[in-house]
Motif scaffolding. Structure first.
Motif, PDB file in Angstrom:
ATOM      1  N   LEU A 231       0.828  -1.204   0.000  1.00  0.00           N
ATOM      2  CA  LEU A 231       0.000   0.000   0.000  1.00  0.00           C
ATOM      3  C   LEU A 231       0.869   1.263   0.000  1.00  0.00           C
ATOM      4  CD1 LEU A 231      -2.830  -1.148   2.435  1.00  0.00           C
ATOM      5  CD2 LEU A 231      -2.941  -0.932  -0.060  1.00  0.00           C
ATOM      6  N   ALA A 232       1.987   1.226   0.698  1.00  0.00           N
ATOM      7  CA  ALA A 232       2.918   2.364   0.672  1.00  0.00           C
ATOM      8  C   ALA A 232       3.468   2.559  -0.733  1.00  0.00           C
ATOM      9  CB  ALA A 232       4.054   2.137   1.665  1.00  0.00           C
ATOM     10  N   TRP A 233       3.823   1.456  -1.393  1.00  0.00           N
ATOM     11  CA  TRP A 233       4.328   1.539  -2.766  1.00  0.00           C
ATOM     12  C   TRP A 233       3.263   2.117  -3.697  1.00  0.00           C
ATOM     13  CZ3 TRP A 233       2.752  -1.620  -7.017  1.00  0.00           C
ATOM     14  CH2 TRP A 233       3.483  -1.375  -8.192  1.00  0.00           C
ATOM     15  N   LEU A 234       2.016   1.680  -3.556  1.00  0.00           N
ATOM     16  CA  LEU A 234       0.938   2.223  -4.384  1.00  0.00           C
ATOM     17  C   LEU A 234       0.757   3.720  -4.139  1.00  0.00           C
ATOM     18  CD1 LEU A 234      -1.897  -0.466  -4.300  1.00  0.00           C
ATOM     19  CD2 LEU A 234      -0.477   0.201  -6.225  1.00  0.00           C
ATOM     20  N   THR A 235       0.845   4.132  -2.885  1.00  0.00           N
ATOM     21  CA  THR A 235       0.705   5.546  -2.550  1.00  0.00           C
ATOM     22  C   THR A 235       1.833   6.363  -3.181  1.00  0.00           C
ATOM     23  OG1 THR A 235      -0.374   4.966  -0.470  1.00  0.00           O
ATOM     24  CG2 THR A 235       0.543   7.190  -0.637  1.00  0.00           C
ATOM     25  N   VAL A 236       3.052   5.868  -3.074  1.00  0.00           N
ATOM     26  CA  VAL A 236       4.195   6.560  -3.680  1.00  0.00           C
ATOM     27  C   VAL A 236       4.037   6.606  -5.206  1.00  0.00           C
ATOM     28  CG1 VAL A 236       6.690   6.412  -4.097  1.00  0.00           C
ATOM     29  CG2 VAL A 236       5.789   6.074  -1.789  1.00  0.00           C
ATOM     30  N   ALA A 237       3.606   5.505  -5.807  1.00  0.00           N
ATOM     31  CA  ALA A 237       3.434   5.460  -7.259  1.00  0.00           C
ATOM     32  C   ALA A 237       2.354   6.442  -7.709  1.00  0.00           C
ATOM     33  CB  ALA A 237       3.076   4.035  -7.705  1.00  0.00           C
ATOM     34  N   TRP A 238       1.243   6.483  -6.983  1.00  0.00           N
ATOM     35  CA  TRP A 238       0.174   7.414  -7.341  1.00  0.00           C
ATOM     36  C   TRP A 238       0.654   8.859  -7.173  1.00  0.00           C
ATOM     37  CZ3 TRP A 238      -3.742   8.196 -10.183  1.00  0.00           C
ATOM     38  CH2 TRP A 238      -4.595   9.279  -9.965  1.00  0.00           C
ATOM     39  N   THR A 239       1.354   9.146  -6.093  1.00  0.00           N
ATOM     40  CA  THR A 239       1.885  10.490  -5.866  1.00  0.00           C
ATOM     41  C   THR A 239       2.832  10.891  -6.985  1.00  0.00           C
ATOM     42  OG1 THR A 239       1.676  10.180  -3.471  1.00  0.00           O
ATOM     43  CG2 THR A 239       3.129  11.949  -4.216  1.00  0.00           C
ATOM     44  N   LEU A 240       3.687   9.981  -7.387  1.00  0.00           N
ATOM     45  CA  LEU A 240       4.624  10.250  -8.476  1.00  0.00           C
ATOM     46  C   LEU A 240       3.880  10.513  -9.788  1.00  0.00           C
ATOM     47  CD1 LEU A 240       7.625  10.453  -9.129  1.00  0.00           C
ATOM     48  CD2 LEU A 240       7.616   7.997  -9.570  1.00  0.00           C
ATOM     49  N   TYR A 241       2.822   9.751 -10.031  1.00  0.00           N
ATOM     50  CA  TYR A 241       2.020   9.972 -11.231  1.00  0.00           C
ATOM     51  C   TYR A 241       1.376  11.360 -11.192  1.00  0.00           C
ATOM     52  CZ  TYR A 241      -1.622   9.623 -14.733  1.00  0.00           C
ATOM     53  OH  TYR A 241      -2.428   9.855 -15.808  1.00  0.00           O
ATOM     54  N   VAL A 242       0.792  11.717 -10.048  1.00  0.00           N
ATOM     55  CA  VAL A 242       0.118  13.016  -9.917  1.00  0.00           C
ATOM     56  C   VAL A 242       1.117  14.156 -10.086  1.00  0.00           C
ATOM     57  CG1 VAL A 242      -1.093  14.521  -8.288  1.00  0.00           C
ATOM     58  CG2 VAL A 242      -1.808  12.140  -8.548  1.00  0.00           C
ATOM     59  N   VAL A 243       2.316  14.005  -9.531  1.00  0.00           N
ATOM     60  CA  VAL A 243       3.347  15.042  -9.675  1.00  0.00           C
ATOM     61  C   VAL A 243       3.707  15.235 -11.147  1.00  0.00           C
ATOM     62  CG1 VAL A 243       5.805  15.507  -9.244  1.00  0.00           C
ATOM     63  CG2 VAL A 243       4.311  14.839  -7.357  1.00  0.00           C
ATOM     64  N   ASN A 244       3.768  14.146 -11.897  1.00  0.00           N
ATOM     65  CA  ASN A 244       4.185  14.225 -13.297  1.00  0.00           C
ATOM     66  C   ASN A 244       3.057  14.520 -14.274  1.00  0.00           C
ATOM     67  OD1 ASN A 244       7.165  13.590 -13.621  1.00  0.00           O
ATOM     68  ND2 ASN A 244       6.513  12.018 -12.181  1.00  0.00           N
TER      69      ASN A 244
ATOM     70  N   LEU B  88       5.995   7.563 -22.934  1.00  0.00           N
ATOM     71  CA  LEU B  88       7.177   7.324 -23.759  1.00  0.00           C
ATOM     72  C   LEU B  88       7.666   8.536 -24.549  1.00  0.00           C
ATOM     73  CD1 LEU B  88       6.370   3.756 -25.113  1.00  0.00           C
ATOM     74  CD2 LEU B  88       7.865   4.386 -23.212  1.00  0.00           C
ATOM     75  N   THR B  89       6.866   9.580 -24.642  1.00  0.00           N
ATOM     76  CA  THR B  89       7.271  10.703 -25.496  1.00  0.00           C
ATOM     77  C   THR B  89       7.417  12.037 -24.768  1.00  0.00           C
ATOM     78  OG1 THR B  89       4.985  11.195 -26.116  1.00  0.00           O
ATOM     79  CG2 THR B  89       6.218   9.642 -27.527  1.00  0.00           C
ATOM     80  N   THR B  90       7.210  12.050 -23.466  1.00  0.00           N
ATOM     81  CA  THR B  90       7.331  13.324 -22.740  1.00  0.00           C
ATOM     82  C   THR B  90       8.404  13.221 -21.658  1.00  0.00           C
ATOM     83  OG1 THR B  90       5.672  12.739 -21.065  1.00  0.00           O
ATOM     84  CG2 THR B  90       4.854  13.802 -23.076  1.00  0.00           C
ATOM     85  N   ASN B  91       8.929  14.380 -21.270  1.00  0.00           N
ATOM     86  CA  ASN B  91       9.905  14.402 -20.174  1.00  0.00           C
ATOM     87  C   ASN B  91       9.285  13.910 -18.873  1.00  0.00           C
ATOM     88  OD1 ASN B  91      11.945  15.355 -21.799  1.00  0.00           O
ATOM     89  ND2 ASN B  91      11.542  17.505 -21.332  1.00  0.00           N
ATOM     90  N   SER B  92       8.033  14.274 -18.643  1.00  0.00           N
ATOM     91  CA  SER B  92       7.344  13.799 -17.436  1.00  0.00           C
ATOM     92  C   SER B  92       7.225  12.274 -17.446  1.00  0.00           C
ATOM     93  CB  SER B  92       5.948  14.414 -17.340  1.00  0.00           C
ATOM     94  OG  SER B  92       6.035  15.800 -17.141  1.00  0.00           O
ATOM     95  N   GLY B  93       6.959  11.714 -18.624  1.00  0.00           N
ATOM     96  CA  GLY B  93       6.856  10.257 -18.751  1.00  0.00           C
ATOM     97  C   GLY B  93       8.170   9.567 -18.443  1.00  0.00           C
ATOM     98  N   TRP B  94       9.257  10.117 -18.986  1.00  0.00           N
ATOM     99  CA  TRP B  94      10.570   9.515 -18.722  1.00  0.00           C
ATOM    100  C   TRP B  94      10.976   9.681 -17.262  1.00  0.00           C
ATOM    101  CZ3 TRP B  94      12.605   5.853 -21.362  1.00  0.00           C
ATOM    102  CH2 TRP B  94      12.236   5.701 -22.684  1.00  0.00           C
ATOM    103  N   ALA B  95      10.582  10.803 -16.644  1.00  0.00           N
ATOM    104  CA  ALA B  95      10.841  10.982 -15.207  1.00  0.00           C
ATOM    105  C   ALA B  95      10.063   9.932 -14.418  1.00  0.00           C
ATOM    106  CB  ALA B  95      10.450  12.389 -14.769  1.00  0.00           C
ATOM    107  N   LEU B  96       8.820   9.685 -14.838  1.00  0.00           N
ATOM    108  CA  LEU B  96       8.008   8.659 -14.172  1.00  0.00           C
ATOM    109  C   LEU B  96       8.667   7.286 -14.297  1.00  0.00           C
ATOM    110  CD1 LEU B  96       5.222   8.081 -12.771  1.00  0.00           C
ATOM    111  CD2 LEU B  96       4.392   7.502 -15.046  1.00  0.00           C
ATOM    112  N   ILE B  97       9.177   6.973 -15.482  1.00  0.00           N
ATOM    113  CA  ILE B  97       9.826   5.681 -15.699  1.00  0.00           C
ATOM    114  C   ILE B  97      11.081   5.551 -14.833  1.00  0.00           C
ATOM    115  CG2 ILE B  97      11.126   4.302 -17.369  1.00  0.00           C
ATOM    116  CD1 ILE B  97       9.147   5.305 -19.504  1.00  0.00           C
ATOM    117  N   LEU B  98      11.939   6.562 -14.880  1.00  0.00           N
ATOM    118  CA  LEU B  98      13.219   6.474 -14.159  1.00  0.00           C
ATOM    119  C   LEU B  98      13.045   6.528 -12.644  1.00  0.00           C
ATOM    120  CD1 LEU B  98      15.421   8.694 -16.487  1.00  0.00           C
ATOM    121  CD2 LEU B  98      15.435   6.210 -16.281  1.00  0.00           C
TER     122      LEU B  98
END
Length: 169
Positions: free
Chosen positions: A37-50, A67-77
């Motif tokens: 649940l902590a991982w899901l919360t962090v993942a959702w927060t990261l998605y919302v930030v990006n 795959l085509t935006t800087n926000s997307g690549w930040a999310l991936i990395l």
């Protein structure tokens, strides 16, 4: 039970519910659920930030954005790095602790400490085992998760033998 020369019939599999270990296994499972649940919360927060709170119109739209935006690549990395950290923590906590609490009447704290020490003492072997488990689970999940019915018992059996080799009896 087989190693100890005890009855290992199918009905004995349900005796695990009466053993000393059921509480420890339940607590370990709950701890892993909290980490999930902590991982899901962090993942959702990261998605919302990006990307904000807007939900993509389709899977293809989401894939294009990632795959085509800087926000997307930040999310991936960043997301991949954080996910890897969570995976290492979960693996380190559980690789030896689950079989240990099933095998012995030990505290959860001792089982987790032993598991972490085993990973730290054998990082290459344990890392390889972690990647093998992840790969097998991925492949077994592809045919609509049906392959898990074969993979899970094999991985459980192999994990038991890993535990027996790593933790001296």
């Amino acid at each position: 039970r087989r190693e100890q020369g005890l009855d290992h019939s199918r009905w004995k599999a349900f005796h695990v519910l009466q053993r000393h270990s059921i509480r420890a296994v339940s607590v370990l499972g709950a701890m892993l659920m909290v980490l999930y649940l902590a991982w899901l919360t962090v993942a959702w927060t990261l998605y919302v930030v990006n990307f904000g709170t807007a939900i993509p119109e389709s899977v293809m739209d989401f894939t294009f954005q990632v795959l085509t935006t800087n926000s997307g690549w930040a999310l991936i990395l960043v997301g991949g790095s954080i996910g890897f950290f969570f995976a290492v923590v979960v693996f380190s906590f559980s690789v030896v602790s689950f079989p240990m609490v099933l095998d012995r009447d030990v505290s959860i704290r001792l089982a987790i400490q032993t598991s972490i020490r085993a990973v730290l003492a054998n990082p290459v072997t344990m890392g390889a085992w972690g990647f093998i488990v992840a790969f097998v689970l991925f492949i077994a999940s592809l045919p609509f998760f049906v392959g898990l019915s074969v993979a899970m018992p094999i991985l459980g059996h192999a994990t038991w033998h890993l535990y027996r080799k790593v933790v001296a009896t």
